[in-house]
Design a protein around this motif. Structure first.
Motif, PDB file in Angstrom:
ATOM      1  N   ALA A 188      23.056 -44.123  18.361  1.00  0.00           N
ATOM      2  CA  ALA A 188      22.617 -43.911  16.980  1.00  0.00           C
ATOM      3  C   ALA A 188      23.133 -42.580  16.452  1.00  0.00           C
ATOM      4  CB  ALA A 188      21.092 -43.963  16.893  1.00  0.00           C
ATOM      5  N   GLN A 189      23.149 -41.570  17.324  1.00  0.00           N
ATOM      6  CA  GLN A 189      23.599 -40.251  16.872  1.00  0.00           C
ATOM      7  C   GLN A 189      25.112 -40.186  16.690  1.00  0.00           C
ATOM      8  OE1 GLN A 189      21.101 -36.834  18.684  1.00  0.00           O
ATOM      9  NE2 GLN A 189      20.617 -38.601  19.929  1.00  0.00           N
ATOM     10  N   GLN A 190      25.816 -41.166  17.251  1.00  0.00           N
ATOM     11  CA  GLN A 190      27.260 -41.223  17.023  1.00  0.00           C
ATOM     12  C   GLN A 190      27.607 -42.163  15.882  1.00  0.00           C
ATOM     13  OE1 GLN A 190      29.414 -41.920  20.611  1.00  0.00           O
ATOM     14  NE2 GLN A 190      28.712 -40.005  21.514  1.00  0.00           N
ATOM     15  N   LEU A 191      26.979 -43.343  15.907  1.00  0.00           N
ATOM     16  CA  LEU A 191      27.303 -44.348  14.901  1.00  0.00           C
ATOM     17  C   LEU A 191      26.802 -43.945  13.523  1.00  0.00           C
ATOM     18  CD1 LEU A 191      26.292 -47.365  17.123  1.00  0.00           C
ATOM     19  CD2 LEU A 191      28.618 -46.873  16.361  1.00  0.00           C
ATOM     20  N   CYS A 192      25.650 -43.314  13.496  1.00  0.00           N
ATOM     21  CA  CYS A 192      25.080 -42.860  12.226  1.00  0.00           C
ATOM     22  C   CYS A 192      25.048 -41.333  12.279  1.00  0.00           C
ATOM     23  CB  CYS A 192      23.678 -43.421  12.017  1.00  0.00           C
ATOM     24  SG  CYS A 192      23.561 -45.214  12.107  1.00  0.00           S
ATOM     25  N   ALA A 193      26.210 -40.730  12.452  1.00  0.00           N
ATOM     26  CA  ALA A 193      26.282 -39.299  12.732  1.00  0.00           C
ATOM     27  C   ALA A 193      25.540 -38.476  11.689  1.00  0.00           C
ATOM     28  CB  ALA A 193      27.739 -38.859  12.810  1.00  0.00           C
ATOM     29  N   TYR A 194      24.579 -37.715  12.150  1.00  0.00           N
ATOM     30  CA  TYR A 194      23.800 -36.769  11.342  1.00  0.00           C
ATOM     31  C   TYR A 194      22.931 -37.429  10.271  1.00  0.00           C
ATOM     32  CZ  TYR A 194      26.860 -33.581  13.795  1.00  0.00           C
ATOM     33  OH  TYR A 194      27.531 -32.926  14.786  1.00  0.00           O
ATOM     34  N   ASN A 195      22.778 -38.743  10.346  1.00  0.00           N
ATOM     35  CA  ASN A 195      21.823 -39.390   9.444  1.00  0.00           C
ATOM     36  C   ASN A 195      20.407 -39.122   9.950  1.00  0.00           C
ATOM     37  OD1 ASN A 195      23.971 -40.460   8.104  1.00  0.00           O
ATOM     38  ND2 ASN A 195      23.270 -42.567   8.204  1.00  0.00           N
ATOM     39  N   LYS A 196      19.538 -38.738   9.024  1.00  0.00           N
ATOM     40  CA  LYS A 196      18.159 -38.492   9.426  1.00  0.00           C
ATOM     41  C   LYS A 196      17.440 -39.785   9.781  1.00  0.00           C
ATOM     42  CE  LYS A 196      17.069 -34.042   7.407  1.00  0.00           C
ATOM     43  NZ  LYS A 196      16.240 -33.301   6.436  1.00  0.00           N
ATOM     44  N   GLU A 197      17.968 -40.882   9.277  1.00  0.00           N
ATOM     45  CA  GLU A 197      17.327 -42.169   9.562  1.00  0.00           C
ATOM     46  C   GLU A 197      18.360 -43.166  10.038  1.00  0.00           C
ATOM     47  OE1 GLU A 197      14.269 -43.757   6.889  1.00  0.00           O
ATOM     48  OE2 GLU A 197      15.477 -45.568   6.749  1.00  0.00           O
ATOM     49  N   ALA A 198      18.035 -43.875  11.103  1.00  0.00           N
ATOM     50  CA  ALA A 198      18.958 -44.886  11.619  1.00  0.00           C
ATOM     51  C   ALA A 198      18.188 -45.920  12.417  1.00  0.00           C
ATOM     52  CB  ALA A 198      20.017 -44.233  12.502  1.00  0.00           C
ATOM     53  N   ALA A 199      18.724 -47.117  12.453  1.00  0.00           N
ATOM     54  CA  ALA A 199      18.157 -48.174  13.302  1.00  0.00           C
ATOM     55  C   ALA A 199      19.307 -48.803  14.066  1.00  0.00           C
ATOM     56  CB  ALA A 199      17.426 -49.211  12.454  1.00  0.00           C
ATOM     57  N   VAL A 200      19.111 -49.021  15.359  1.00  0.00           N
ATOM     58  CA  VAL A 200      20.122 -49.705  16.163  1.00  0.00           C
ATOM     59  C   VAL A 200      19.474 -50.853  16.923  1.00  0.00           C
ATOM     60  CG1 VAL A 200      21.967 -48.010  16.510  1.00  0.00           C
ATOM     61  CG2 VAL A 200      19.865 -47.833  17.827  1.00  0.00           C
ATOM     62  N   TYR A 201      20.218 -51.911  17.036  1.00  0.00           N
ATOM     63  CA  TYR A 201      19.717 -53.133  17.676  1.00  0.00           C
ATOM     64  C   TYR A 201      20.662 -53.550  18.795  1.00  0.00           C
ATOM     65  CZ  TYR A 201      17.018 -53.519  13.352  1.00  0.00           C
ATOM     66  OH  TYR A 201      16.185 -53.275  12.296  1.00  0.00           O
ATOM     67  N   TYR A 202      20.078 -53.941  19.924  1.00  0.00           N
ATOM     68  CA  TYR A 202      20.823 -54.475  21.060  1.00  0.00           C
ATOM     69  C   TYR A 202      20.101 -55.740  21.506  1.00  0.00           C
ATOM     70  CZ  TYR A 202      22.366 -49.625  21.251  1.00  0.00           C
ATOM     71  OH  TYR A 202      22.859 -48.399  20.925  1.00  0.00           O
ATOM     72  N   ASP A 203      20.696 -56.422  22.471  1.00  0.00           N
ATOM     73  CA  ASP A 203      19.952 -57.538  23.046  1.00  0.00           C
ATOM     74  C   ASP A 203      18.643 -57.073  23.664  1.00  0.00           C
ATOM     75  OD1 ASP A 203      21.158 -59.891  22.353  1.00  0.00           O
ATOM     76  OD2 ASP A 203      22.641 -59.784  23.952  1.00  0.00           O
ATOM     77  N   PRO A 204      18.669 -56.060  24.545  1.00  0.00           N
ATOM     78  CA  PRO A 204      17.390 -55.724  25.208  1.00  0.00           C
ATOM     79  C   PRO A 204      16.433 -54.843  24.410  1.00  0.00           C
ATOM     80  CG  PRO A 204      19.309 -55.124  26.564  1.00  0.00           C
ATOM     81  CD  PRO A 204      19.790 -55.375  25.184  1.00  0.00           C
ATOM     82  N   CYS A 205      16.900 -54.148  23.362  1.00  0.00           N
ATOM     83  CA  CYS A 205      15.978 -53.226  22.694  1.00  0.00           C
ATOM     84  C   CYS A 205      16.399 -52.922  21.258  1.00  0.00           C
ATOM     85  CB  CYS A 205      15.871 -51.911  23.469  1.00  0.00           C
ATOM     86  SG  CYS A 205      17.317 -50.827  23.328  1.00  0.00           S
ATOM     87  N   MET A 206      15.475 -52.326  20.519  1.00  0.00           N
ATOM     88  CA  MET A 206      15.810 -51.774  19.206  1.00  0.00           C
ATOM     89  C   MET A 206      15.199 -50.386  19.121  1.00  0.00           C
ATOM     90  SD  MET A 206      13.154 -51.272  16.907  1.00  0.00           S
ATOM     91  CE  MET A 206      14.285 -51.125  15.559  1.00  0.00           C
ATOM     92  N   LEU A 207      15.812 -49.549  18.282  1.00  0.00           N
ATOM     93  CA  LEU A 207      15.309 -48.188  18.088  1.00  0.00           C
ATOM     94  C   LEU A 207      15.471 -47.817  16.627  1.00  0.00           C
ATOM     95  CD1 LEU A 207      14.558 -45.213  19.068  1.00  0.00           C
ATOM     96  CD2 LEU A 207      17.035 -44.851  19.170  1.00  0.00           C
ATOM     97  N   LYS A 208      14.437 -47.210  16.081  1.00  0.00           N
ATOM     98  CA  LYS A 208      14.579 -46.632  14.746  1.00  0.00           C
ATOM     99  C   LYS A 208      13.982 -45.229  14.767  1.00  0.00           C
ATOM    100  CE  LYS A 208      13.314 -46.923   9.882  1.00  0.00           C
ATOM    101  NZ  LYS A 208      12.951 -47.761   8.731  1.00  0.00           N
ATOM    102  N   PHE A 209      14.661 -44.296  14.111  1.00  0.00           N
ATOM    103  CA  PHE A 209      14.050 -42.990  13.874  1.00  0.00           C
ATOM    104  C   PHE A 209      14.281 -42.595  12.430  1.00  0.00           C
ATOM    105  CE2 PHE A 209      18.257 -41.947  15.737  1.00  0.00           C
ATOM    106  CZ  PHE A 209      18.801 -41.198  14.701  1.00  0.00           C
ATOM    107  N   SER A 210      13.391 -41.756  11.932  1.00  0.00           N
ATOM    108  CA  SER A 210      13.472 -41.362  10.531  1.00  0.00           C
ATOM    109  C   SER A 210      12.686 -40.090  10.292  1.00  0.00           C
ATOM    110  CB  SER A 210      12.907 -42.488   9.645  1.00  0.00           C
ATOM    111  OG  SER A 210      12.918 -42.085   8.291  1.00  0.00           O
ATOM    112  N   ASN A 211      13.046 -39.373   9.236  1.00  0.00           N
ATOM    113  CA  ASN A 211      12.241 -38.241   8.806  1.00  0.00           C
ATOM    114  C   ASN A 211      11.032 -38.717   8.010  1.00  0.00           C
ATOM    115  OD1 ASN A 211      14.019 -39.113   6.792  1.00  0.00           O
ATOM    116  ND2 ASN A 211      13.847 -37.177   5.679  1.00  0.00           N
ATOM    117  N   LYS A 212      11.087 -39.982   7.572  1.00  0.00           N
ATOM    118  CA  LYS A 212       9.941 -40.552   6.850  1.00  0.00           C
ATOM    119  C   LYS A 212       8.997 -41.223   7.837  1.00  0.00           C
ATOM    120  CE  LYS A 212      12.447 -41.428   2.597  1.00  0.00           C
ATOM    121  NZ  LYS A 212      13.299 -42.442   1.976  1.00  0.00           N
TER     122      LYS A 212
END
Ligand SMILES: *[C@@H]1O[C@H](CO)[C@@H](O)[C@H](O)[C@H]1NC(C)=O
Ligand SMILES: *[C@@H]1O[C@H](CO)[C@@H](O)[C@H](O)[C@H]1NC(C)=O
Ligand SMILES: *[C@@H]1O[C@H](CO)[C@@H](O)[C@H](O)[C@H]1NC(C)=O
Ligand SMILES: *[C@@H]1O[C@H](CO)[C@@H](O)[C@H](O)[C@H]1NC(C)=O
Ligand SMILES: *[C@@H]1O[C@H](CO)[C@@H](O)[C@H](O)[C@H]1NC(C)=O
Ligand SMILES: *[C@@H]1O[C@H](CO)[C@@H](O)[C@H](O)[C@H]1NC(C)=O
Length: 308
Positions: free
Chosen positions: A82-106
């Motif tokens: 997420a930190q590479q694909l959405c470089a320096y974005n405060k908010e990002a969501a990534v999805y894989y087969d085994p898991c998902m992750l979202k982080f945000s300043n909101k």
């Protein structure tokens, strides 16, 4: 070996700078959240670190049929990616087969509302034999799986549908386990709406969201036996094992409404934010590699209602 992976970067939510407090908070989360998720029986974790304006909120959920170690490594990878694909974005969501992750300043953790970073993926191939009936059976399968998952303690159900001469369909649905059964079902209603509008006839598809997700295929893709089995007019087919709940269902009498507009408006009515739905077509997997290409991006603006 690159695993299939999709991301949704929030470009309008601000950026952080290298070596900032926000980045340090994100790193702190990335060192703690994978373990926290892996040690949770539902493979689910949320966390918040730091103080405003550098506060970071994160949520992760692993698929219910993966084990703790697969979960932990998936979440760790998700933070890195997420930190590479959405470089320096405060908010990002990534999805894989085994898991998902979202982080945000909101603080999206405060709401159980359906998210605005959903992804829709589908197989470009359509049902070929008995396409009409298969399509209707698919909606029955998704609806039944949704009921079962929302009603289960883990908010997770895998299912298999075998009906007559129609092809066998497999489905998996999951909500974050902190949702009530009602909130989970409400999230699945959005999935059903999206399925009705975009996935009719497709040989496989996924609706990926932060609060709930769904995937169906014509081949088994989850580990273990399905927890829900749907059979129709085939009582002679034995249950797969003792954990399987056999169910008999009738295909809906009418085809799903072709007027997708109505269902999408209903879906937007639930969301209090602008909804971004990224649509990606996925070619049938060949040697476990998914070839993806972006078909189109649909932005749907919510019609403001009343004082909301
Ligand atoms: C960030 O910190 C690293 C190591 O302390 C340093 O090499 C780098 O120049 C810093 N970058 C910025 C933009 O300050
Ligand atoms: C966890 O699952 C992975 C594959 O998903 C497998 O390779 C690994 O052996 C499993 N670990 C345990 C402890 O069961
Ligand atoms: C599948 O069906 C959709 C919608 O009916 C159509 O646009 C698309 O071209 C079909 N794809 C194939 C590969 O036939
Ligand atoms: C979904 O399933 C529930 C119960 O299984 C049923 O009451 C409802 O009518 C179904 N909805 C649709 C659209 O088929
Ligand atoms: C939900 O689960 C309970 C027990 O776990 C069961 O009694 C009830 O029938 C289920 N409801 C539905 C709609 O499946
Ligand atoms: C499954 O159920 C059958 C009878 O319904 C029983 O004989 C068998 O021992 C059960 N198997 C397991 C693994 O519990």
């Amino acid at each position: 070996l690159a695993a299939a992976q999709w991301q949704s970067c929030a470009n309008n939510n601000g950026n952080y700078t290298p070596n900032s407090t926000y980045q340090a908070n994100l790193r702190l989360l990335s060192s703690t959240l994978p373990k926290k998720a892996a040690s949770n029986t539902n493979l689910f974790a949320t966390a918040t670190v730091g103080d405003v304006p550098d506060m970071v909120h994160a949520l992760t959920l692993c698929r219910g049929d993966f084990n703790a170690s697969a979960c932990q490594s998936c979440v760790a990878t998700a933070f890195e990616d997420a930190q590479q694909l959405c470089a320096y974005n405060k908010e990002a969501a990534v999805y894989y087969d085994p898991c998902m992750l979202k982080f945000s300043n909101k603080n999206f953790l405060a709401t159980t509302d359906t998210d605005n970073q959903g992804l829709l993926l589908y197989n470009t191939q359509n049902f070929t034999t008995n396409a009409d009936i298969t399509q209707r059976l698919l909606f029955t399968l998704i609806n039944s799986t949704a009921q079962s998952a929302a009603n289960s303690s883990r908010r997770f159900t895998t299912s298999r549908l075998d009906v007559g001469s129609s092809p066998t369909l497999y489905c998996l649905m999951q909500c974050t386990p902190d949702l009530t059964a009602d909130d989970c079902m409400a999230c699945f209603q959005s999935v059903l709406s999206v399925t009705l509008q975009y996935l009719g006839g497709r040989q496989g598809g996924r609706v990926l969201g932060v609060r709930c997700n769904m995937r169906y295929e014509m081949y088994p893709f989850f580990q273990g036996d399905p927890t829900l089995r749907i059979i129709n007019l085939a009582p002679e087919v034995p249950a797969i094992n003792n954990n399987t709940t056999p169910a008999t269902v009738q295909p809906p009498a009418a085809a799903p409404p072709p007027d997708g507009k109505a269902t999408v408006q209903e879906q937007n009515g639930r969301s209090s934010r602008k909804r971004a739905l990224l649509i990606i077509a996925v070619v049938a997997p060949l040697s476990s590699i998914l070839l993806c290409f972006i078909c189109s991006v649909v932005w749907m603006r919510r019609r403001r209602k009343g004082s909301l």
